[in-house]
Structure formats: structure tokens, C-alpha cells
Design a protein around this motif. Structure first.
Motif, PDB file in Angstrom:
ATOM      1  N   ASP A 117       1.270  -1.221  -0.034  1.00  0.00           N
ATOM      2  CA  ASP A 117       0.081  -0.002   0.018  1.00  0.00           C
ATOM      3  C   ASP A 117       0.960   1.210   0.146  1.00  0.00           C
ATOM      4  OD1 ASP A 117      -2.638  -1.325   0.250  1.00  0.00           O
ATOM      5  OD2 ASP A 117      -2.709  -1.252   2.093  1.00  0.00           O
ATOM      6  N   ARG A 118       1.856   1.120   0.465  1.00  0.00           N
ATOM      7  CA  ARG A 118       3.077   2.558   0.529  1.00  0.00           C
ATOM      8  C   ARG A 118       3.544   2.972  -0.604  1.00  0.00           C
ATOM      9  NH1 ARG A 118       3.487   0.024   6.383  1.00  0.00           N
ATOM     10  NH2 ARG A 118       5.390  -0.778   5.466  1.00  0.00           N
ATOM     11  N   HIS A 120       1.741   2.048  -3.882  1.00  0.00           N
ATOM     12  CA  HIS A 120       0.938   2.416  -4.180  1.00  0.00           C
ATOM     13  C   HIS A 120       1.501   3.621  -4.238  1.00  0.00           C
ATOM     14  CE1 HIS A 120      -0.579  -0.712  -6.442  1.00  0.00           C
ATOM     15  NE2 HIS A 120      -0.481  -1.475  -5.335  1.00  0.00           N
ATOM     16  N   ARG A 121       0.428   4.028  -2.923  1.00  0.00           N
ATOM     17  CA  ARG A 121       1.035   5.575  -3.190  1.00  0.00           C
ATOM     18  C   ARG A 121       2.398   6.596  -3.308  1.00  0.00           C
ATOM     19  NH1 ARG A 121      -0.936   4.269   2.382  1.00  0.00           N
ATOM     20  NH2 ARG A 121       1.079   4.227   3.318  1.00  0.00           N
ATOM     21  N   LYS A 122       3.275   5.643  -3.417  1.00  0.00           N
ATOM     22  CA  LYS A 122       4.681   6.473  -3.443  1.00  0.00           C
ATOM     23  C   LYS A 122       4.469   6.720  -5.155  1.00  0.00           C
ATOM     24  CE  LYS A 122       8.537   5.067   0.150  1.00  0.00           C
ATOM     25  NZ  LYS A 122       8.919   3.635  -0.371  1.00  0.00           N
ATOM     26  N   GLU A 123       4.140   5.152  -5.633  1.00  0.00           N
ATOM     27  CA  GLU A 123       3.519   4.833  -7.400  1.00  0.00           C
ATOM     28  C   GLU A 123       3.227   6.076  -7.731  1.00  0.00           C
ATOM     29  OE1 GLU A 123       5.357   4.164 -10.861  1.00  0.00           O
ATOM     30  OE2 GLU A 123       5.946   3.008  -8.448  1.00  0.00           O
ATOM     31  N   ARG A 124       1.528   6.400  -7.432  1.00  0.00           N
ATOM     32  CA  ARG A 124       0.547   7.540  -7.395  1.00  0.00           C
ATOM     33  C   ARG A 124       1.754   8.409  -7.211  1.00  0.00           C
ATOM     34  NH1 ARG A 124      -2.756   4.082  -5.004  1.00  0.00           N
ATOM     35  NH2 ARG A 124      -1.908   5.522  -2.525  1.00  0.00           N
ATOM     36  N   GLU A 125       2.614   9.230  -5.975  1.00  0.00           N
ATOM     37  CA  GLU A 125       3.233  10.740  -6.118  1.00  0.00           C
ATOM     38  C   GLU A 125       3.697  10.726  -7.531  1.00  0.00           C
ATOM     39  OE1 GLU A 125       5.025  10.200  -2.915  1.00  0.00           O
ATOM     40  OE2 GLU A 125       2.491  10.870  -1.428  1.00  0.00           O
TER      41      GLU A 125
END
Length: 248
Positions: A117-118, A120-125
């Protein structure tokens, strides 16, 4: 969707990670496996994963050296390092080479889920900052068909008549084209991925002792219980009944 590469010298550990995790629910697909750092580098060059999950202690080339060489080659894949408590110093070294996270063996599903999940957040950023750097798995018609096939399997894996023919027909593409792009982008054939998905689901069902083995076989799309049993043992390492007994 993240393309995941698993690197670990223990075949049973790799199998456990591949089959024991609901990758689709995590927005991931496993595209390959490797037994050491050398094989890991070759697999990265072949499959271009977004996420590498690697052990640190391995023969021929360990996970730290693999990470170092990949970074030198410009690889920006996210990395989750697996380490035993006694090798915790390796985890610190891995973080210095750009690992996103580390998990102590044996890790729990919730820990892996949180780590992904962390990421995925980095990838979205990352994607929001650099729109041109979108994930490879969502580019182009070929990847579109792979994603649609994965989604179709997730919904229809229990259909006893599911086949590459029915999947290709649903997607409106030829069997040959689907077979080619699916193998190229995931390292699995369509049928071997379907089998892996069915076995993962079977493992979850067998943990509920209310289900009989023959019932689980039917629920994941097998008419022949004996064939289901032999396939399960080949991939998981034990028979369905043995696996269920271990979960009691």
C-alpha cells in the motif's frame, strides 16, 4: 497495477509468496521468479517489474549486490527486502541502496499488504509528478489485453469450461495474440496463471474446515477431484487434505 518479481533462493518460500498472497486484490501481478541475484537481474531486464521482493542472503549474488547493480543500470523499481532477524544489518544496507521497505521473516500477510500500500502511494505520487512515466502495464493495446485477461480470470476462475479460447473470445482477440502478449508480459501462460489463481483460492478455502476437499475442487472450477489434488500438490508441495490438516 504493479508487476512483481519474487527473488529468493528457497523454492518453497518463493512458491509460498506466489501462491499465498492475493496479488490481484493488492493491485499486483507476479510476472516472474528468480533464485538468486544473477537470475534476478536477468528477470528485471526481461520483465521490467515495478516491484521486486527479494531475500538478502542468496548464493551467487545476494540481494544487496543485486540492488546495487540494478541501480547502476538505472532501474527504478520499488524493492521490498525479506530478511531474518539475525541478518537485520543487511536490511539497513538495503535501505541505503534505495529499498522501500523490509519485512522480517516470517512475515504476516498484513505486513506485506501495508508495505505494498505504501508503494502504491509512492507510485501515484511519482506518476502525478511525471505523467510520462506511467506504469508499463497500462500502456498500449497489448497490456490492455493482459489486464483484461487478468480481470476476466479473477471473475470467472470457477467456471469449469473457462479456457484460453473463451477468454480470447470475450476480449475480441485471437488466441495466438493473447497467448503471446500474456506470456511476454507476465512470464506465465494464460492457463498456468489461471491454475495459480485457482490454487491460491483453494488454499484460502481449505483453511475453512467446513469445506470438504471435493467441495473446494468444485468451487475453483475442477470436475475431477483427483486432478485437482495432483495439481494442488504439484504447486503447493502437499496434498489438499494435508494442507487442510496443517491449518486446523
Amino acid at each position: 497495477m504493479l508487476k512483481v518479481l519474487i527473488v529468493d533462493d528457497e523454492a518453497l518460500v518463493r512458491r509460498g509468496i506466489v501462491l499465498g498472497v492475493d496479488w490481484a486484490a493488492l493491485g499486483c501481478v507476479v510476472v516472474g521468479e528468480a533464485a538468486n541475484g544473477e537470475e534476478g537481474i536477468a528477470a528485471v531486464e526481461r520483465f521490467s517489474p515495478n516491484l521486486i521482493i527479494t531475500d538478502v542472503r542468496m548464493p551467487k549474488m545476494d540481494g544487496i549486490e543485486m540492488m546495487n547493480r540494478l541501480r547502476e543500470k538505472g532501474c527504478r523499481a520499488h524493492v521490498i527486502v525479506l530478511t531474518a532477524y539475525s541478518d537485520f544489518s543487511y536490511a539497513r544496507s538495503a535501505l541505503q541502496f534505495g529499498a522501500d521497505d523490509y519485512l522480517l521473516k516470517p512475515f504476516r500477510d498484513q505486513e506485506l499488504t501495508a508495505a505494498i500500500d505504501r508503494i502504491h502511494r509512492k507510485e501515484r505520487e511519482r506518476t502525478s509528478l511525471t505523467p510520462q512515466a506511467a506504469l508499463p502495464l497500462v500502456k498500449g493495446d497489448k497490456s490492455k489485453y493482459v489486464l483484461q485477461a487478468l480481470e476476466y480470470i479473477a471473475v470467472h476462475y470457477a467456471d469449469q469450461d473457462i479456457s484460453i479460447t473463451s477468454i480470447a473470445a470475450h476480449l475480441g482477440v485471437s488466441e495466438g495474440h493473447l497467448s503471446h502478449v500474456f506470456k511476454k508480459e507476465t512470464s506465465y501462460t494464460v492457463i498456468s496463471y489461471l491454475t495459480q489463481y485457482r490454487m491460491h483460492t483453494a488454499m484460502k478455502l481449505l483453511q475453512d474446515c467446513r469445506y470438504k476437499v471435493y467441495e473446494v475442487a468444485e468451487l475453483v472450477g475442477y470436475r475431477d477431484v483427483a486432478y485437482f489434488g495432483s495439481t494442488f500438490k504439484k504447486l503447493v508441495g502437499v496434498s489438499p487434505s494435508e494442507y487442510q490438516d496443517r491449518c486446523r
